[in-house]
Structure formats: structure tokens, C-alpha cells
Design a protein around this motif. Structure first.
Motif, PDB file in Angstrom:
ATOM      1  N   ALA A   1       8.524   2.388  -6.845  1.00 20.63           N
ATOM      2  CA  ALA A   1       9.952   2.065  -6.873  1.00 20.63           C
ATOM      3  C   ALA A   1      10.314   1.079  -5.774  1.00 20.63           C
ATOM      4  O   ALA A   1      11.073   0.124  -5.983  1.00 20.63           O
ATOM      5  N   GLY A   2       9.745   1.291  -4.564  1.00 14.23           N
ATOM      6  CA  GLY A   2      10.015   0.382  -3.460  1.00 14.23           C
ATOM      7  C   GLY A   2       9.511  -1.020  -3.743  1.00 14.23           C
ATOM      8  O   GLY A   2      10.178  -2.010  -3.403  1.00 14.23           O
ATOM      9  N   ALA A   3       8.343  -1.124  -4.386  1.00 12.83           N
ATOM     10  CA  ALA A   3       7.825  -2.447  -4.756  1.00 12.83           C
ATOM     11  C   ALA A   3       8.738  -3.111  -5.777  1.00 12.83           C
ATOM     12  O   ALA A   3       8.952  -4.326  -5.736  1.00 12.83           O
ATOM     13  N   GLY A   4       9.298  -2.299  -6.696  1.00 16.35           N
ATOM     14  CA  GLY A   4      10.258  -2.841  -7.657  1.00 16.35           C
ATOM     15  C   GLY A   4      11.512  -3.360  -6.969  1.00 16.35           C
ATOM     16  O   GLY A   4      12.042  -4.426  -7.320  1.00 16.35           O
ATOM     17  N   VAL A   5      11.985  -2.609  -5.977  1.00 17.26           N
ATOM     18  CA  VAL A   5      13.147  -3.053  -5.196  1.00 17.26           C
ATOM     19  C   VAL A   5      12.811  -4.342  -4.460  1.00 17.26           C
ATOM     20  O   VAL A   5      13.597  -5.309  -4.460  1.00 17.26           O
ATOM     21  N   GLN A   6      11.643  -4.377  -3.830  1.00 21.48           N
ATOM     22  CA  GLN A   6      11.251  -5.548  -3.050  1.00 21.48           C
ATOM     23  C   GLN A   6      11.113  -6.787  -3.938  1.00 21.48           C
ATOM     24  O   GLN A   6      11.542  -7.890  -3.554  1.00 21.48           O
ATOM     25  N   LEU A   7      10.520  -6.623  -5.118  1.00 19.53           N
ATOM     26  CA  LEU A   7      10.362  -7.742  -6.042  1.00 19.53           C
ATOM     27  C   LEU A   7      11.729  -8.263  -6.499  1.00 19.53           C
ATOM     28  O   LEU A   7      11.991  -9.472  -6.470  1.00 19.53           O
ATOM     29  N   THR A   8      12.594  -7.335  -6.920  1.00 20.83           N
ATOM     30  CA  THR A   8      13.926  -7.731  -7.390  1.00 20.83           C
ATOM     31  C   THR A   8      14.741  -8.336  -6.265  1.00 20.83           C
ATOM     32  O   THR A   8      15.474  -9.314  -6.458  1.00 20.83           O
ATOM     33  N   PHE A   9      14.620  -7.767  -5.076  1.00 27.15           N
ATOM     34  CA  PHE A   9      15.348  -8.291  -3.926  1.00 27.15           C
ATOM     35  C   PHE A   9      14.872  -9.700  -3.589  1.00 27.15           C
ATOM     36  O   PHE A   9      15.664 -10.567  -3.208  1.00 27.15           O
ATOM     37  N   GLY A  10      13.567  -9.940  -3.735  1.00 30.53           N
ATOM     38  CA  GLY A  10      13.036 -11.280  -3.518  1.00 30.53           C
ATOM     39  C   GLY A  10      13.592 -12.272  -4.529  1.00 30.53           C
ATOM     40  O   GLY A  10      13.946 -13.405  -4.182  1.00 30.53           O
ATOM     41  N   VAL A  11      13.676 -11.853  -5.800  1.00 28.60           N
ATOM     42  CA  VAL A  11      14.249 -12.713  -6.843  1.00 28.60           C
ATOM     43  C   VAL A  11      15.695 -13.059  -6.500  1.00 28.60           C
ATOM     44  O   VAL A  11      16.110 -14.223  -6.559  1.00 28.60           O
ATOM     45  N   VAL A  12      16.476 -12.024  -6.145  1.00 27.86           N
ATOM     46  CA  VAL A  12      17.889 -12.229  -5.806  1.00 27.86           C
ATOM     47  C   VAL A  12      18.027 -13.156  -4.596  1.00 27.86           C
ATOM     48  O   VAL A  12      18.846 -14.087  -4.594  1.00 27.86           O
ATOM     49  N   SER A  13      17.218 -12.928  -3.564  1.00 24.87           N
ATOM     50  CA  SER A  13      17.309 -13.736  -2.346  1.00 24.87           C
ATOM     51  C   SER A  13      16.927 -15.184  -2.594  1.00 24.87           C
ATOM     52  O   SER A  13      17.614 -16.114  -2.148  1.00 24.87           O
ATOM     53  N   GLY A  14      15.795 -15.399  -3.294  1.00 29.34           N
ATOM     54  CA  GLY A  14      15.355 -16.761  -3.576  1.00 29.34           C
ATOM     55  C   GLY A  14      16.388 -17.542  -4.355  1.00 29.34           C
ATOM     56  O   GLY A  14      16.683 -18.703  -4.047  1.00 29.34           O
ATOM     57  N   LEU A  15      16.968 -16.907  -5.376  1.00 21.73           N
ATOM     58  CA  LEU A  15      17.986 -17.566  -6.192  1.00 21.73           C
ATOM     59  C   LEU A  15      19.257 -17.812  -5.390  1.00 21.73           C
ATOM     60  O   LEU A  15      19.830 -18.908  -5.426  1.00 21.73           O
ATOM     61  N   PHE A  16      19.693 -16.809  -4.616  1.00 22.24           N
ATOM     62  CA  PHE A  16      20.960 -16.935  -3.891  1.00 22.24           C
ATOM     63  C   PHE A  16      20.925 -18.049  -2.856  1.00 22.24           C
ATOM     64  O   PHE A  16      21.834 -18.880  -2.783  1.00 22.24           O
ATOM     65  N   PHE A  17      19.881 -18.085  -2.018  1.00 24.01           N
ATOM     66  CA  PHE A  17      19.869 -19.061  -0.928  1.00 24.01           C
ATOM     67  C   PHE A  17      19.812 -20.497  -1.436  1.00 24.01           C
ATOM     68  O   PHE A  17      20.431 -21.390  -0.861  1.00 24.01           O
ATOM     69  N   LEU A  18      19.092 -20.734  -2.535  1.00 27.46           N
ATOM     70  CA  LEU A  18      19.068 -22.083  -3.105  1.00 27.46           C
ATOM     71  C   LEU A  18      20.424 -22.440  -3.702  1.00 27.46           C
ATOM     72  O   LEU A  18      20.959 -23.535  -3.458  1.00 27.46           O
ATOM     73  N   VAL A  19      20.998 -21.522  -4.474  1.00 25.31           N
ATOM     74  CA  VAL A  19      22.289 -21.766  -5.116  1.00 25.31           C
ATOM     75  C   VAL A  19      23.377 -21.981  -4.067  1.00 25.31           C
ATOM     76  O   VAL A  19      24.211 -22.901  -4.186  1.00 25.31           O
ATOM     77  N   TRP A  20      23.385 -21.166  -3.044  1.00 22.42           N
ATOM     78  CA  TRP A  20      24.407 -21.249  -1.995  1.00 22.42           C
ATOM     79  C   TRP A  20      24.376 -22.613  -1.310  1.00 22.42           C
ATOM     80  O   TRP A  20      25.397 -23.270  -1.126  1.00 22.42           O
ATOM     81  N   THR A  21      23.163 -23.073  -0.959  1.00 27.76           N
ATOM     82  CA  THR A  21      23.018 -24.370  -0.296  1.00 27.76           C
ATOM     83  C   THR A  21      23.498 -25.510  -1.191  1.00 27.76           C
ATOM     84  O   THR A  21      24.243 -26.399  -0.749  1.00 27.76           O
ATOM     85  N   LEU A  22      23.077 -25.514  -2.452  1.00 20.19           N
ATOM     86  CA  LEU A  22      23.459 -26.599  -3.350  1.00 20.19           C
ATOM     87  C   LEU A  22      24.954 -26.558  -3.675  1.00 20.19           C
ATOM     88  O   LEU A  22      25.583 -27.606  -3.843  1.00 20.19           O
ATOM     89  N   HIS A  23      25.521 -25.363  -3.753  1.00 22.37           N
ATOM     90  CA  HIS A  23      26.964 -25.255  -3.992  1.00 22.37           C
ATOM     91  C   HIS A  23      27.742 -25.885  -2.846  1.00 22.37           C
ATOM     92  O   HIS A  23      28.696 -26.649  -3.057  1.00 22.37           O
ATOM     93  N   MET A  24      27.344 -25.577  -1.603  1.00 18.06           N
ATOM     94  CA  MET A  24      28.075 -26.097  -0.452  1.00 18.06           C
ATOM     95  C   MET A  24      27.949 -27.619  -0.341  1.00 18.06           C
ATOM     96  O   MET A  24      28.930 -28.312  -0.070  1.00 18.06           O
TER      97      MET A  24
END
Length: 526
Positions: free
Chosen positions: A288-311
Motif C-alpha cells: 500500500a505504501g508503494a502504491g501511495v509513493q507511486l501515485t504521489f510521484g505521479v501527482v508531484s511530477g505533473l503538478f510541478f511542471l504544470v505549475w511552472t508553465l502556468h506561471m
């Protein structure tokens, strides 16, 4: 430990032994290498628009500049650690630092997107040789009584790297040193890397594991091929018009990964040295923790790129403006991470991580509303509350998640579990960056090679793409919240940890596993 030298008649201050001085100078080299890796993992996002303009890079190239590093780093982490165990940690550390410095130079002089992507992949691969040696060398260089202080310093460097990366990138890009635009974000590694190599050769002590696991080259190759069959068409497919071969490749990827799993089982029975210890996934909390870590990585990778390009591309802000807007996020993340480990998790357990997921979700939904409501007129101060929420939520999750996930893993496998867990997070980031083709760039349209007035005309579409991607990010956070229910309410005592069924023949824990077991104890932002 420092020792006292007999004082001369006029001496009142004891001098530390040379061996103690060597240890602390060696530690400075190791912490500098960790700082370099952390900064380079985060510094690039803020410079992406400048890279696009200078090299004429399309959206898919931008994705590969960031995802290539994360993927190469993830795939090489476990193998890099084992090579250090076998051939010597000092040797692999210096090799990795030398390669990382060379790759940084190649990034800084890249003449086109292809060369930059190749250099970034090389940089990630060299980081995978360098970084796993850091904690193992610390473990064998410092006595147990000093490790608490050392890991505290390591944690401070990790937090500093997370905060400083975007700001350093913004300052170097905005400063346009010698007219080089974005290139100094990589070239700054050259003097640091050369100094680290020279000092490392003199002050680091060589060590090897008494019983090192073998390198699993076939497993690494299968995992690499399987992931590339998914990521390459996912990243390139939109600009290529989603050709049929892309769907065939993505459909075949799970088959290759299934073959990888079967090979790993055979490898475990044959010599006990698979790339991934699959028996760990029989422990529900680890899976379960690996599932959280994988999903959290997906969310983080997508968010930081989107946030930078939006700004920068959606709102028209410069790199420094965007970097300073991220300060509330970084400070909230660091503060929440410290509080969660020291005060909150010991008292409230799993609920702290779930509160973190909900806090991040509230921040994402607030950001989504603000982006849609204010459009291209959104100001930094209006974005700040959402960033504070998202930063605080992230801090509540990233600090204690490793401890919670491996709390029921047998002590002799804690090192392997930590290595797999860190790899999972990096793979998640690469997947999130690949997913941005669908969640973000698909809404923007075009290839990303427009500049000047044409690029300015696309600004509203970047705002629309941001709101679209934030729905994906919100969905990921809901999934994380659900997966967290599979973790124990409280981490059990180490003495009560059961053995993994069917894994009685696993090798004894090596020095590296002991060092990696220490890695999750400070519960730091990774």
C-alpha cells in the motif's frame, strides 16, 4: 570520535585527531553531492520556458528533459548501490560525481533539444551511481554515537535543497549571466563537482559490503524496456498524432513488465539477488505504501511542471517572479514535514498522512478555482493560500510515509525496502511527466515551438490546460487518501515485526542495508 591530544604547557584547547577531521571533511563532500542532486532534480522546471525559447524545443522535448533524468535515476538506483557494495563505495561515488559533472557540462553546452535530453539522461544515470553511496559511506565512517548528529545535518541539506533549487534556478535564469540564459543552472555544477572529486579522493575512505548482492543486469534491462514502451509513446504520441504503434507499444508494456516479475522470481530462487525483492509486496502495508509513493510521484511530477508553465507561459511571469511565488509552498512543506515527524505522527499516527492528502486536495481545488476565476489576471498573493495548503499537505505526507510503509517489513529487509521505495517515487515522477501529454499539453494544442506573439496568444490555453491538469491531480490525491487506509494506524514496534512468509533464505543484511535502514529514520523530504 574526536580524541584529545596531550597539551603543551601553554596549550589549553585539545585538538581533534586527524581521523576525525578527515571524517567531517568527507561528510562535507558527501552532503555537497546530495545537495547537487537535489537541486538538479528541481532546478530545471523553472528554466523550462527559457530552454524552449533558446533551443526551439517542443512540448515533448520539455517533458523528456525532466522525465529523462527521473527515469534514469530511478532505474539505476538499486544497481548503483550494489555496484558500490561490490567494487567499493568511494570508487563508485567518485565515478558518479565525475560523470555527473561531465553530464552537467554537456547540458550547459547543448546545441539542441536532443543533446540536452541525452545529457540529462546521462546526468540521472550518474546520480544513480553517486547518491546511493552517500548514506552507506556515512554509516561505515561514523560511529553510532555521532550518526544522529550526522543524519540531522543530512536532513538539513535535504530541506535546503528542496527550498533552494527553484530559487537558484530562477536567479541564474533571470540573471542571464554572460548572455547564457538557462545554461548556468547546469554549468554551476562544474566547479562544485571538480572540488568534490579532488577532496573526495583525499578524504573519503573506501569500503565494501562483506556479502554484496549480485548485479541484476537482465532485470534492469527488462524494467527499462517495459517502462520505455509505456513512456515513449505516451510522451511523443500527441505530437505524432497518436499513431497505431504507440497504442501497440503501450499495450505490450504490461506484458514485458509481467515477464520482468517472472524473471525476478526465478532470480530470487536461483541466487537470492533479484533487482526487486518481490516478497516484500506480500506485506500489505509495504504494498500500500508503494502504491501511495507511486501515485504521489505521479501527482508531484505533473503538478510541478504544470505549475511552472502556468506561471510563466500562462500568466507571463518571469523566472524570478515564479520562483519567489513558490517560497510559501517550500516553507510550508519544510515546516509541516518537521512537525509531522516530531510531534504529530507519534500522537495521531496514520491520520496525519490522511490529513496531508486532504489538505493538498483543498489546496489543489482552491488553485483550480482561482485559475479558472481570475484567468490570466491571477496575482501571486492570490495564489499564496493555495500554495500554503499544498505545501503543508505535502510536508505531512512525504516526511513520515517511508516509516509508515516499511514499519511491518522485517528488519533484515529494511534496506531493500527503502531502496525499492525511493525508486518507486522516482518512477512515479517520470510517469507523471509523461502523463502531462494527456492531462496538460493536449489542452494547450500545438507542438510548443511557437514564440513571441504566437506564444502570447496561447496564454489563455495554458490557463485552461492548468485547470484540466488540476482535476487529474485532485483525482490522484483522492486515490492517495484511500490507499492510506491500508497503512497501520500506528507503526508497530520493530521487535514485533513478523518475518516475510517464504523468504527464509534471503541474504543477511549488508552494510548498505543498515545504512538505508537509517535513511528513513530522519523521515526527510525526498
Amino acid at each position: 570520535m574526536p580524541t584529545t591530544v596531550p597539551a603543551a604547557p601553554d596549550a589549553a584547547v585539545p585538538a581533534p585527531a586527524p581521523a576525525a577531521r578527515r571524517r567531517w571533511i568527507a561528510l562535507a563532500v558527501l552532503l555537497t553531492a546530495s545537495f547537487m542532486d537535489l537541486v538538479d532534480a528541481t532546478i530545471v522546471n523553472i528554466a523550462v520556458p527559457s530552454i524552449q525559447r533558446d533551443l526551439g524545443a517542443g512540448f515533448s522535448a520539455v517533458q523528456w528533459v525532466t522525465a529523462g533524468y527521473a527515469l534514469a535515476f530511478a532505474l539505476g538506483l538499486i544497481t548503483g548501490g550494489r555496484l558500490g557494495d561490490i567494487y567499493g563505495r568511494k570508487k563508485l561515488f567518485l565515478l558518479g560525481m565525475g560523470g555527473f559533472t561531465l553530464a552537467s557540462a554537456l547540458c550547459g553546452v547543448a546545441a539542441g533539444p536532443g543533446m540536452l535530453i541525452g545529457a540529462r539522461v546521462l546526468q540521472g544515470a550518474m546520480a544513480a551511481l553517486m547518491v546511493p553511496q552517500v548514506l552507506a559511506i556515512i554509516h561505515v565512517s561514523f560511529p553510532a554515537g555521532e550518526r544522529g548528529k550526522v543524519f540531522g545535518m543530512f536532513g538539513a541539506v535535504v530541506g535546503l535543497g528542496a527550498v533552494c533549487g527553484p530559487l537558484i534556478g530562477a536567479l541564474l535564469t533571470e540573471g542571464d549571466l554572460l548572455g547564457l540564459e538557462w545554461r548556468p543552472i547546469f554549468l554551476i555544477n562544474l566547479p562544485v563537482g571538480i572540488a568534490g572529486i579532488l577532496l573526495g579522493r583525499r578524504f573519503l575512505t573506501e569500503s565494501r559490503a562483506p556479502r554484496a548482492l549480485r548485479v541484476d543486469l537482465v532485470g534492469t534491462a527488462l524494467a527499462t524496456v517495459g517502462l520505455l514502451m509505456l513512456l515513449y509513446p505516451l510522451t511523443q504520441g500527441r505530437e505524432s498524432g497518436w499513431p497505431w504503434w504507440g497504442f501497440v507499444s503501450m499495450a505490450a508494456s504490461p506484458l514485458v513488465l509481467a515477464f520482468f516479475v517472472r524473471y525476478e522470481r526465478i532470480k530470487a530462487r536461483r541466487d537470492g539477488s533479484p533487482l526487486v525483492e518481490l516478497s516484500l509486496f506480500r506485506v500489505r502495508t509495504f504494498a500500500a505504501g508503494a502504491g501511495v509513493q507511486l501515485t504521489f510521484g505521479v501527482v508531484s511530477g505533473l503538478f510541478f511542471l504544470v505549475w511552472t508553465l502556468h506561471m510563466q507561459l500562462g500568466l507571463g511571469w518571469g523566472p524570478l517572479h515564479a520562483g519567489l511565488t513558490g517560497v510559501p509552498f517550500s516553507l510550508a512543506c519544510s515546516a509541516a514535514a518537521g512537525m509531522s515527524v516530531q510531534k504529530l505522527v507519534p500522537r495521531f499516527g496514520r491520520a496525519v498522512l490522511q490529513a496531508g492528502a486532504l489538505t493538498m486536495l483543498c489546496g489543489a481545488l482552491l488553485y483550480l478555482w482561482e485559475a479558472g476565476h481570475y484567468g490570466t489576471a491571477l496575482e501571486s498573493w492570490q495564489m499564496a493560500p493555495a500554495m500554503l495548503l499544498m505545501g503543508a499537505g505535502m510536508g505531512l505526507i512525504v516526511a513520515p510515509i517511508t516509516d509508515a510503509a516499511i514499519s511491518e517489513v522485517p528488519a533484515e529487509h529494511s534496506g531493500s525496502a527503502s531502496g525499492i521505495f525511493n525508486t518507486t517515487g522516482q518512477l512515479g515522477m517520470a510517469l507523471g511527466l509523461g502523463l502531462s501529454s494527456v492531462a496538460f499539453f493536449g489542452v494547450v494544442g500545438g507542438t510548443g515551438e511557437a514564440h513571441g506573439a504566437a506564444a502570447a496568444a496561447l496564454a489563455p490555453s495554458f490557463v485552461d490546460a492548468t485547470t484540466h491538469a488540476l482535476w487529474w491531480i485532485s483525482g490522484g490525491l483522492v486515490l492517495i487518501f484511500g490507499l492510506l487506509f491500508l497503512l497501520p494506524r500506528r507503526a508497530p514496534a520493530a521487535a514485533a515485526v513478523p518475518a516475510v512468509p517464504g523468504d527464509q533464505d534471503a541474504p543477511e543484511r549488508t552494510d548498505r542495508e543498515a545504512a538505508q535502514a537509517e535513511e528513513h529514520r530522519p523521515a526527510l523530504v525526498s
